[in-house]
Design a protein around this motif. Sequence first.
Motif, PDB file in Angstrom:
ATOM      1  N   ALA A  72       0.834  -1.206   0.000  1.00 49.92           N
ATOM      2  CA  ALA A  72       0.000   0.000   0.000  1.00 49.92           C
ATOM      3  C   ALA A  72       0.869   1.257   0.000  1.00 49.92           C
ATOM      4  CB  ALA A  72      -0.924  -0.012   1.214  1.00 49.92           C
ATOM      5  N   ASN A  73       1.917   1.267   0.819  1.00 48.95           N
ATOM      6  CA  ASN A  73       2.783   2.440   0.903  1.00 48.95           C
ATOM      7  C   ASN A  73       3.465   2.739  -0.430  1.00 48.95           C
ATOM      8  OD1 ASN A  73       2.092   2.450   3.579  1.00 48.95           O
ATOM      9  ND2 ASN A  73       4.174   2.411   4.358  1.00 48.95           N
ATOM     10  N   LEU A  74       4.033   1.718  -1.048  1.00 50.88           N
ATOM     11  CA  LEU A  74       4.749   1.929  -2.307  1.00 50.88           C
ATOM     12  C   LEU A  74       3.797   2.341  -3.426  1.00 50.88           C
ATOM     13  CD1 LEU A  74       7.295  -1.040  -2.242  1.00 50.88           C
ATOM     14  CD2 LEU A  74       7.795   1.391  -1.953  1.00 50.88           C
ATOM     15  N   ALA A  75       2.612   1.735  -3.470  1.00 44.11           N
ATOM     16  CA  ALA A  75       1.655   2.058  -4.526  1.00 44.11           C
ATOM     17  C   ALA A  75       1.173   3.500  -4.411  1.00 44.11           C
ATOM     18  CB  ALA A  75       0.469   1.090  -4.476  1.00 44.11           C
ATOM     19  N   VAL A  76       0.836   3.938  -3.203  1.00 48.64           N
ATOM     20  CA  VAL A  76       0.364   5.306  -3.011  1.00 48.64           C
ATOM     21  C   VAL A  76       1.503   6.294  -3.251  1.00 48.64           C
ATOM     22  CG1 VAL A  76      -0.563   6.950  -1.339  1.00 48.64           C
ATOM     23  CG2 VAL A  76      -1.493   4.640  -1.464  1.00 48.64           C
ATOM     24  N   SER A  77       2.717   5.938  -2.829  1.00 47.62           N
ATOM     25  CA  SER A  77       3.868   6.801  -3.095  1.00 47.62           C
ATOM     26  C   SER A  77       4.053   6.996  -4.598  1.00 47.62           C
ATOM     27  CB  SER A  77       5.136   6.186  -2.488  1.00 47.62           C
ATOM     28  OG  SER A  77       6.270   6.967  -2.789  1.00 47.62           O
ATOM     29  N   GLY A  78       3.938   5.919  -5.364  1.00 47.34           N
ATOM     30  CA  GLY A  78       4.058   6.028  -6.813  1.00 47.34           C
ATOM     31  C   GLY A  78       2.957   6.874  -7.425  1.00 47.34           C
ATOM     32  N   PRO A 198       2.938   3.002  12.067  1.00 49.68           N
ATOM     33  CA  PRO A 198       2.696   4.444  12.328  1.00 49.68           C
ATOM     34  C   PRO A 198       3.029   5.321  11.125  1.00 49.68           C
ATOM     35  CG  PRO A 198       3.874   3.427  14.163  1.00 49.68           C
ATOM     36  CD  PRO A 198       3.865   2.425  13.060  1.00 49.68           C
ATOM     37  N   TYR A 199       4.154   5.026  10.432  1.00 53.61           N
ATOM     38  CA  TYR A 199       4.505   5.800   9.236  1.00 53.61           C
ATOM     39  C   TYR A 199       3.440   5.633   8.157  1.00 53.61           C
ATOM     40  CZ  TYR A 199       9.139   6.095  11.379  1.00 53.61           C
ATOM     41  OH  TYR A 199      10.180   6.325  12.241  1.00 53.61           O
ATOM     42  N   SER A 200       2.920   4.412   8.043  1.00 58.13           N
ATOM     43  CA  SER A 200       1.911   4.142   7.024  1.00 58.13           C
ATOM     44  C   SER A 200       0.615   4.901   7.314  1.00 58.13           C
ATOM     45  CB  SER A 200       1.639   2.631   6.956  1.00 58.13           C
ATOM     46  OG  SER A 200       0.659   2.340   5.990  1.00 58.13           O
ATOM     47  N   LEU A 204      -0.525   7.623   4.641  1.00 54.94           N
ATOM     48  CA  LEU A 204      -1.761   7.402   3.892  1.00 54.94           C
ATOM     49  C   LEU A 204      -2.817   8.440   4.269  1.00 54.94           C
ATOM     50  CD1 LEU A 204      -1.992   3.499   4.015  1.00 54.94           C
ATOM     51  CD2 LEU A 204      -1.234   4.929   2.113  1.00 54.94           C
ATOM     52  N   GLY A 205      -2.830   8.834   5.548  1.00 53.77           N
ATOM     53  CA  GLY A 205      -3.762   9.890   5.962  1.00 53.77           C
ATOM     54  C   GLY A 205      -3.456  11.211   5.275  1.00 53.77           C
ATOM     55  N   LEU A 206      -2.171  11.570   5.209  1.00 53.16           N
ATOM     56  CA  LEU A 206      -1.780  12.800   4.514  1.00 53.16           C
ATOM     57  C   LEU A 206      -2.096  12.710   3.024  1.00 53.16           C
ATOM     58  CD1 LEU A 206       1.657  13.551   6.221  1.00 53.16           C
ATOM     59  CD2 LEU A 206      -0.463  14.860   6.468  1.00 53.16           C
ATOM     60  N   ALA A 207      -1.875  11.534   2.440  1.00 50.38           N
ATOM     61  CA  ALA A 207      -2.168  11.358   1.014  1.00 50.38           C
ATOM     62  C   ALA A 207      -3.645  11.619   0.726  1.00 50.38           C
ATOM     63  CB  ALA A 207      -1.773   9.957   0.559  1.00 50.38           C
ATOM     64  N   MET A 277     -10.409   8.739  -5.288  1.00 49.35           N
ATOM     65  CA  MET A 277     -10.622   7.299  -5.471  1.00 49.35           C
ATOM     66  C   MET A 277      -9.319   6.579  -5.795  1.00 49.35           C
ATOM     67  SD  MET A 277     -13.777   6.665  -4.895  1.00 49.35           S
ATOM     68  CE  MET A 277     -13.929   5.023  -5.602  1.00 49.35           C
ATOM     69  N   LEU A 278      -8.406   7.278  -6.476  1.00 53.93           N
ATOM     70  CA  LEU A 278      -7.176   6.630  -6.921  1.00 53.93           C
ATOM     71  C   LEU A 278      -6.278   6.237  -5.749  1.00 53.93           C
ATOM     72  CD1 LEU A 278      -5.391   5.756  -9.279  1.00 53.93           C
ATOM     73  CD2 LEU A 278      -4.455   8.075  -9.345  1.00 53.93           C
ATOM     74  N   ILE A 279      -6.202   7.068  -4.712  1.00 58.69           N
ATOM     75  CA  ILE A 279      -5.318   6.766  -3.584  1.00 58.69           C
ATOM     76  C   ILE A 279      -5.782   5.519  -2.822  1.00 58.69           C
ATOM     77  CG2 ILE A 279      -4.554   7.604  -1.320  1.00 58.69           C
ATOM     78  CD1 ILE A 279      -4.280  10.373  -2.609  1.00 58.69           C
ATOM     79  N   PRO A 280      -7.045   5.425  -2.382  1.00 63.11           N
ATOM     80  CA  PRO A 280      -7.448   4.180  -1.701  1.00 63.11           C
ATOM     81  C   PRO A 280      -7.414   2.969  -2.624  1.00 63.11           C
ATOM     82  CG  PRO A 280      -9.340   5.633  -2.031  1.00 63.11           C
ATOM     83  CD  PRO A 280      -8.130   6.431  -2.348  1.00 63.11           C
ATOM     84  N   SER A 281      -7.720   3.169  -3.906  1.00 69.29           N
ATOM     85  CA  SER A 281      -7.669   2.054  -4.849  1.00 69.29           C
ATOM     86  C   SER A 281      -6.237   1.550  -5.015  1.00 69.29           C
ATOM     87  CB  SER A 281      -8.236   2.479  -6.206  1.00 69.29           C
ATOM     88  OG  SER A 281      -9.594   2.821  -6.108  1.00 69.29           O
TER      89      SER A 281
END
Length: 329
Positions: A72-78, A198-200, A204-207, A277-281
Motif C-alpha cells: 500500500a505504501n509503495l503504490a500510493v507513493s508512486g 505508524p509511518y503508514s 496514507l492519511g496525509l495522502a 478514489m485513486l489513492i485508496p484504490s
Amino acid sequence: MLNKSIRRVSMLILFTAAAMAACLFSISTGAVMVPLRDIVNSILQYDLSGMHRDIIWNIRLPRTLVAMVVGANLAVSGALLQGVMRNPLADPHIIGVSSGAGLFGIFLLVVVPQYDYLLTPAAFVGATLAAFIIYLLAWKDGVSPLRIVLAGVAVSAFLGAGISAMLTFYSDRVHGALIFMVGGLAAKSWPDLAIILPYSIIGLGLAMMFSKQMNIMMLGDVNARNLGTRVELSRLLITATATLLAASAVSIAGLLGFVGLVIPHIAKLLVGSDYRMLIPSSALLGAAVLTFCDTLARIMFSPIELPVGIIMGAIGAPFFLYLLRRKRA
C-alpha cells in the motif's frame, strides 16, 4: 454521472475483496496448508491450539500484514509522484528516491549495524535528500517530466555506486544486505509491523488529505495558481508524503522496485484519475498484488524461497518498457 460513481465504488469493493483474498491465500498456503476454517477461528477467537496457531500467529499473519502495508505504501507513493511530477514513469525506485533510502539503510546495516534500530528514520532522511537533489537538478524554469526521469536515473546510478562501494569495503557483511538490495519479506514479524504501521497511517492519511490538491494540480501549474493553490508548497508537501511512504517501505522490505510504477496505472485504468478514489484504490491493489507475489515467491521453488523483489522485477520491467514505448508513440 451516477453510473460512473457506482462503477468506482464497485471497483473499490472489488479491490478490498482482492486484498482480503490475497491475505487469506498467503496465510493458508505454504509448506503446511492451513484450512480456511482454522484461519478464521484463530484470528477471530484465538482458540486454535497446536501447530496451526503457531504458524498463523507467529509466521504467516505478521508477514502477510507487513506485505500488505508495504504494498500500500509503495503504490500510493508512486501514485503521488506520478501526479505531482506529471510523469507516468515516475515511481520511488526509478527516479532514485528508494536509492537514497537504500544508501542510508545499507550504511546502517553494514557500517554501523549496532544502530540498525534507526533504519526507518535514516531511510527517510536518505529518501528526502535524494528527492531534493532530483528536484533541484530537474528544475529549470519549472519541472520537466523528461528532466525528472533523467535526473532520477543519474542520481540513482550515483547512489548505487555508493552502495556498491560500501559492500566492497565491508565484504564480510554483504550477506546481511543482499535481501535488502533485492527486496524481500522473509522472516518479517510483529516488530516489523509495529515499526512501519505508524509511518503508514500518517502517510496514507496525509495522502488522502492532499487528494483534492492533487486533482487541482493535475490541471497544470497555471490553472492551479488561478484556483488559489500554492503550487510549489503543495508539490513539496506531497513529495515529502510520498517520500515518507517510500522510505518506511524500503526500511522494512529493502529496495523493492516497480510496485509504485505498475499499481497506480492499473488503478487509474479501472477507477479513473480522481485522486479521491485513486489513492485508496492504489493502496488496496498494492496490498493485494504484493501479498500475492510474496506468496508466489514463497511457494514457487519450495523449499527455496525467492525474494519478492525478483517477482516484482519480472512483472514491472516489461510494464515499464511498455509505458516508455507508449509515451514515445
